[in-house]
Design a protein around this motif. Structure first.
Motif, mmCIF file in Angstrom:
data_model
loop_
_atom_site.group_PDB
_atom_site.id
_atom_site.type_symbol
_atom_site.label_atom_id
_atom_site.label_comp_id
_atom_site.label_asym_id
_atom_site.label_seq_id
_atom_site.Cartn_x
_atom_site.Cartn_y
_atom_site.Cartn_z
ATOM 1 N N THR A 26 0.830 -1.203 0.000
ATOM 2 C CA THR A 26 0.000 0.000 0.000
ATOM 3 C C THR A 26 0.863 1.250 0.000
ATOM 4 O O THR A 26 0.539 2.233 -0.652
ATOM 5 N N GLN A 32 -6.250 3.810 -3.064
ATOM 6 C CA GLN A 32 -7.276 3.466 -2.081
ATOM 7 C C GLN A 32 -7.987 2.188 -2.532
ATOM 8 O O GLN A 32 -8.573 2.152 -3.617
ATOM 9 N N ASP A 34 -10.832 -0.860 -2.671
ATOM 10 C CA ASP A 34 -12.282 -0.922 -2.542
ATOM 11 C C ASP A 34 -12.595 -1.566 -1.188
ATOM 12 O O ASP A 34 -12.242 -2.723 -0.938
ATOM 13 N N PHE A 35 -13.255 -0.816 -0.325
ATOM 14 C CA PHE A 35 -13.496 -1.285 1.037
ATOM 15 C C PHE A 35 -14.302 -2.575 1.064
ATOM 16 O O PHE A 35 -13.946 -3.520 1.762
ATOM 17 N N TYR A 90 -4.425 1.212 4.114
ATOM 18 C CA TYR A 90 -4.443 2.665 3.930
ATOM 19 C C TYR A 90 -3.072 3.267 4.186
ATOM 20 O O TYR A 90 -2.506 3.096 5.267
#
Length: 127
Positions: A26, A32, A34-35, A90
């Motif tokens: 990361t 970012q 995809d949650f 993150y």
């Protein structure tokens, strides 16, 4: 006797290493994720394993009373691995903090693994 705890301990060690790799990746990507497609499924998997591990570990502590292994460590480990399983995705998460959590989790898991092996060896010798 504690095969399930050994299995879960190995799985959490793998997740712990995976989390560190995700954090490092990361940092490089800076994107970012995809949650709902990436972060949540992984975090849920880690949480489920950590919850089951904590239950098994606390039962083991009550019945076997291993040296230098305490219920508070099990509680903290489960909470910490769940936390970093999300934070790893993150880039805002500090790398140093991730490494500290990784080392702390690894230390406790290896301690549990070691005590499980010693307990199994002592039982075999006493037969």
């Amino acid at each position: 006797m504690y095969e399930q705890l050994e299995k879960l301990t190995k799985q959490l060690l793998k997740y712990n290493d995976d989390i560190l790799q995700i954090a490092e990746q990361t940092d490089w990507d800076g994107g970012q994720p995809d949650f709902f497609k990436t972060v949540k499924p992984f975090a849920d998997e880690v949480k489920q394993t950590a919850d089951e591990w904590k239950k098994e570990a606390l039962a083991w502590i009550r019945s076997a009373g291993p040296k230098y292994v305490h219920p508070q460590q099990m509680e903290a480990l489960a909470e910490n691995i769940e936390k970093i399983a999300i934070e790893a995705f993150y880039p805002a998460a500090k790398r140093q903090r991730m490494k500290q959590f990784h080392q702390s989790i690894e230390y406790t898991l290896l301690l549990v693994s070691d005590r499980l092996k010693k307990g199994n060896n002592e039982k075999r010798l006493s037969r």
